[in-house]
Design an enzyme around this catalytic site. Structure first.
Site, mmCIF file in Angstrom:
data_model
loop_
_atom_site.group_PDB
_atom_site.id
_atom_site.type_symbol
_atom_site.label_atom_id
_atom_site.label_comp_id
_atom_site.label_asym_id
_atom_site.label_seq_id
_atom_site.Cartn_x
_atom_site.Cartn_y
_atom_site.Cartn_z
ATOM 1 N N HIS A 126 -2.879 2.112 12.433
ATOM 2 C CA HIS A 126 -2.372 1.420 11.228
ATOM 3 C C HIS A 126 -2.856 -0.024 11.316
ATOM 4 O O HIS A 126 -4.065 -0.266 11.376
ATOM 5 C CB HIS A 126 -0.847 1.573 11.207
ATOM 6 N N HIS B 176 0.821 -1.205 0.000
ATOM 7 C CA HIS B 176 0.000 0.000 0.000
ATOM 8 C C HIS B 176 0.860 1.262 0.000
ATOM 9 O O HIS B 176 0.655 2.167 0.812
ATOM 10 C CB HIS B 176 -0.957 -0.001 1.204
ATOM 11 N N ASP C 234 -9.401 -3.059 7.048
ATOM 12 C CA ASP C 234 -9.351 -3.699 8.362
ATOM 13 C C ASP C 234 -10.720 -4.094 8.902
ATOM 14 O O ASP C 234 -10.821 -5.029 9.688
ATOM 15 C CB ASP C 234 -8.665 -2.766 9.373
ATOM 16 N N HIS D 253 -9.638 6.759 6.051
ATOM 17 C CA HIS D 253 -8.330 6.499 5.458
ATOM 18 C C HIS D 253 -7.631 7.805 5.153
ATOM 19 O O HIS D 253 -8.282 8.783 4.798
ATOM 20 C CB HIS D 253 -8.471 5.662 4.169
ATOM 21 N N ARG E 150 -10.389 -2.082 -1.484
ATOM 22 C CA ARG E 150 -10.172 -3.431 -0.935
ATOM 23 C C ARG E 150 -11.382 -3.889 -0.142
ATOM 24 O O ARG E 150 -11.590 -5.088 0.062
ATOM 25 C CB ARG E 150 -8.929 -3.424 -0.037
ATOM 26 N N ARG F 279 16.041 12.041 5.358
ATOM 27 C CA ARG F 279 16.284 12.863 6.543
ATOM 28 C C ARG F 279 15.657 14.233 6.289
ATOM 29 O O ARG F 279 16.314 15.140 5.753
ATOM 30 C CB ARG F 279 17.794 12.972 6.775
HETATM 31 C C1 LIG Z 1 -6.882 6.188 9.142
HETATM 32 C C2 LIG Z 1 -6.900 7.523 9.871
HETATM 33 C C3 LIG Z 1 -5.750 7.524 10.893
HETATM 34 C C4 LIG Z 1 -6.651 8.615 8.846
HETATM 35 O O1 LIG Z 1 -6.849 9.790 9.498
HETATM 36 P P1 LIG Z 1 -6.249 11.230 9.189
HETATM 37 O O2 LIG Z 1 -6.080 11.432 7.744
HETATM 38 O O3 LIG Z 1 -5.090 11.461 10.060
HETATM 39 O O4 LIG Z 1 -7.482 12.091 9.658
HETATM 40 P P2 LIG Z 1 -7.959 12.355 11.139
HETATM 41 O O5 LIG Z 1 -7.744 11.175 12.017
HETATM 42 O O6 LIG Z 1 -7.368 13.623 11.587
HETATM 43 O O7 LIG Z 1 -9.505 12.519 10.898
HETATM 44 C C5 LIG Z 1 -10.132 13.659 10.264
HETATM 45 C C6 LIG Z 1 -11.527 13.832 10.829
HETATM 46 O O8 LIG Z 1 -12.308 12.665 10.555
HETATM 47 C C7 LIG Z 1 -12.672 12.018 11.763
HETATM 48 N N1 LIG Z 1 -12.394 10.593 11.646
HETATM 49 C C8 LIG Z 1 -11.497 9.987 10.854
HETATM 50 N N2 LIG Z 1 -11.521 8.672 11.016
HETATM 51 C C9 LIG Z 1 -12.477 8.448 11.927
HETATM 52 C C10 LIG Z 1 -12.978 7.280 12.517
HETATM 53 N N3 LIG Z 1 -12.481 6.082 12.185
HETATM 54 N N4 LIG Z 1 -13.960 7.389 13.435
HETATM 55 C C11 LIG Z 1 -14.468 8.568 13.769
HETATM 56 N N5 LIG Z 1 -14.032 9.729 13.243
HETATM 57 C C12 LIG Z 1 -13.048 9.666 12.335
HETATM 58 C C13 LIG Z 1 -11.717 12.563 12.827
HETATM 59 O O9 LIG Z 1 -12.247 12.501 14.112
HETATM 60 C C14 LIG Z 1 -11.533 13.962 12.335
HETATM 61 O O10 LIG Z 1 -12.641 14.723 12.687
HETATM 62 P P3 LIG Z 1 -12.476 16.261 13.187
HETATM 63 O O11 LIG Z 1 -11.815 16.949 12.039
HETATM 64 O O12 LIG Z 1 -13.858 16.652 13.472
HETATM 65 O O13 LIG Z 1 -11.579 16.186 14.389
HETATM 66 C C15 LIG Z 1 -8.267 7.721 10.578
HETATM 67 O O14 LIG Z 1 -9.305 7.667 9.644
HETATM 68 C C16 LIG Z 1 -8.463 6.738 11.697
HETATM 69 O O15 LIG Z 1 -7.952 6.932 12.799
HETATM 70 N N6 LIG Z 1 -9.208 5.640 11.425
HETATM 71 C C17 LIG Z 1 -9.377 4.607 12.424
HETATM 72 C C18 LIG Z 1 -8.155 3.713 12.465
HETATM 73 C C19 LIG Z 1 -8.065 2.815 11.275
HETATM 74 O O16 LIG Z 1 -9.040 2.220 10.850
HETATM 75 N N7 LIG Z 1 -6.840 2.688 10.745
HETATM 76 C C20 LIG Z 1 -6.562 1.828 9.618
HETATM 77 C C21 LIG Z 1 -6.298 2.648 8.413
HETATM 78 S S1 LIG Z 1 -6.188 1.657 6.979
#
Ligand SMILES: CC(C)(COP(=O)(O)OP(=O)(O)OC[C@H]1O[C@@H](n2cnc3c(N)ncnc32)[C@H](O)[C@@H]1OP(=O)(O)O)[C@@H](O)C(=O)NCCC(=O)NCCS
Length: 375
Positions: A222, A187, A312, A261, A270, A356
């Site tokens: 992750h 990925h 997941d 995501h 997927r 870096r």
């Molecule tokens: C994957 C992930 C880390 C990507 O997040 P990111 O790009 O960093 O974005 P953020 O986590 O900052 O989320 C942005 C907004 O969406 C919301 N959001 C994103 N994923 C969410 C989730 N799974 N449940 C609830 N709210 C979610 C956040 O709370 C945030 O809201 P806000 O702006 O009101 O605070 C995030 O979606 C997440 O934590 N998902 C759950 C873990 C997961 O399934 N990981 C596997 C990824 S393949």
């Protein structure tokens, strides 16, 4: 459709951190591995074919695949000192910590040459041995037996299920596991792969890169999300309860694991594939609750947050239906993603430049030093 996730500036979101010929994620190309669409690979190929494609750049011919599979089969052995280490790792350890330790130990036993000339052999060894490591440790600590890691089973998917359950796997389960391993294989610059590339860029060895990548994968944002998703699903006993429960969690701003995501905006390509497998496996084992509960969670997440399940989420129930303990969901991810990590290690080495970056300093400045006696 508008997605509720805000555009991020932190976490290197949207930053192009390098070039790669291995995989595209979203960005108009969908998900493909070396130009092959994930749907085609997951429907048609075996995991070993895909691992070969990732490592060597082309799909194998029949004879090449046969040789590759034989080498993978031969790479399943655990030498006595590695077995001893696995026996010493406590039963209540997180299996990801066990996998990390085993990988590091292997690096002590079967060193990579300074000129990296045995990197392909190590790649095959790691892909072959991770399922043995996990199932050996499992049976030693939970069933008090030291399993024989050899088997006539050719596929990594079938081998893992056979060793875990100590009986030949159902064909359907092996097929589902094949598809799952393919979906998890690669990925692009996700956190663990990028970690592997950073370590590789220092000219370190493969084992260090993979051990570090396992550490990055362990977290619930992750790879650990599949375990967290199963724990979430297990909280509910009906779709109605799940809907209420998720609404209340969202109300309290909880993150729902297995949703959202960093790169995909409206769906994870997927998901459609693993969801079908989850449904088939639910029917196979006669479980009539978990799949509808999962769908109820999916529905409310879309209605409330426009968030979609990532790989997941339905992987969790698919693995559960195959009798896999939840704590091994992320280690299975290792068994698969190692192929992608290795491809990136090879690619990084082929045109290496130390990774870096720099940071924007936001700390205090111009402070006068105060002697320790005067603080
Ligand atoms: C994957 C992930 C880390 C990507 O997040 P990111 O790009 O960093 O974005 P953020 O986590 O900052 O989320 C942005 C907004 O969406 C919301 N959001 C994103 N994923 C969410 C989730 N799974 N449940 C609830 N709210 C979610 C956040 O709370 C945030 O809201 P806000 O702006 O009101 O605070 C995030 O979606 C997440 O934590 N998902 C759950 C873990 C997961 O399934 N990981 C596997 C990824 S393949």
């Amino acid at each position: 459709m508008e997605n509720t996730q805000k555009k991020k500036v932190g976490g290197l979101a949207g930053i192009v951190a390098g070039k790669s010929a291995i995989c595209t994620v979203g960005t108009g190309h969908g998900l493909n591995y070396r130009g092959y669409d994930i749907q085609d690979l997951a429907m048609e190929a075996e995991f070993e074919e895909v691992a070969y494609l990732l490592l060597f750049g082309t799909l194998p011919k029949k004879s090449e695949l046969e040789i590759f599979k034989h080498k993978l089969q031969a790479a399943r052995h655990l030498e006595p000192s590695l077995q001893e280490v696995l026996k010493l790792i406590p039963k209540d350890s997180h299996p990801m910590d066990m996998m990390k330790t085993a990988c590091a130990m292997l690096g002590c036993l079967e060193k990579e040459k300074p000129d990296f000339s045995n990197q392909k052999d190590i790649a095959i060894r790691l892909l072959g041995v991770f399922p043995s490591i996990l199932t050996f440790w499992h049976h030693y600590h939970h069933n008090n037996i030291s399993i024989d890691t050899q088997s006539q089973e050719e596929s990594i998917a079938g081998y893992f299920l056979e060793k875990l359950h100590q009986k030949p796997p159902k064909k359907l389960w092996t097929q589902a596991m094949q598809a799952s391993l393919i979906l998890y294989a690669e990925h692009e610059f996700n956190a663990s792969t990028f970690t592997a590339r950073i370590v590789t860029s220092t000219l370190s060895d493969i084992y260090s890169s993979i051990t570090a990548a396992i550490g990055a994968l362990r977290g619930p944002l992750h790879g650990g999300a599949n375990e967290a998703a199963m724990e979430l699903i297990s909280e509910f006993s009906s779709p109605e309860e799940a809907t209420k429960g998720i609404l209340s969690k969202l109300e309290s701003k909880a993150k729902i694991m297995g949703f959202g995501h960093r790169v995909y905006v409206n769906n994870d390509p997927r998901n459609v594939i693993i969801k079908q497998w989850s449904k088939r496996l639910a029917q196979d084992v006669g479980n009539t609750t978990i799949f509808p509960i999962s769908e109820a969670i999916e529905k409310v997440m879309w209605e409330e947050k426009k968030l979609f399940p990532n790989l997941d989420f339905y992987s969790a129930s698919a693995y559960h239906f195959m009798g896999i303990p939840t704590a091994y969901f992320t280690p299975i991810f290792i068994m698969s993603r190692t192929s992608g990590w290795l491809a990136h290690i090879f690619e990084q080495r082929s045109d290496n430049k130390l990774i870096r970056p720099t940071s924007e300093y936001i700390g205090p400045s111009n402070r006068a030093y105060i002697h320790i006696n005067n603080r």
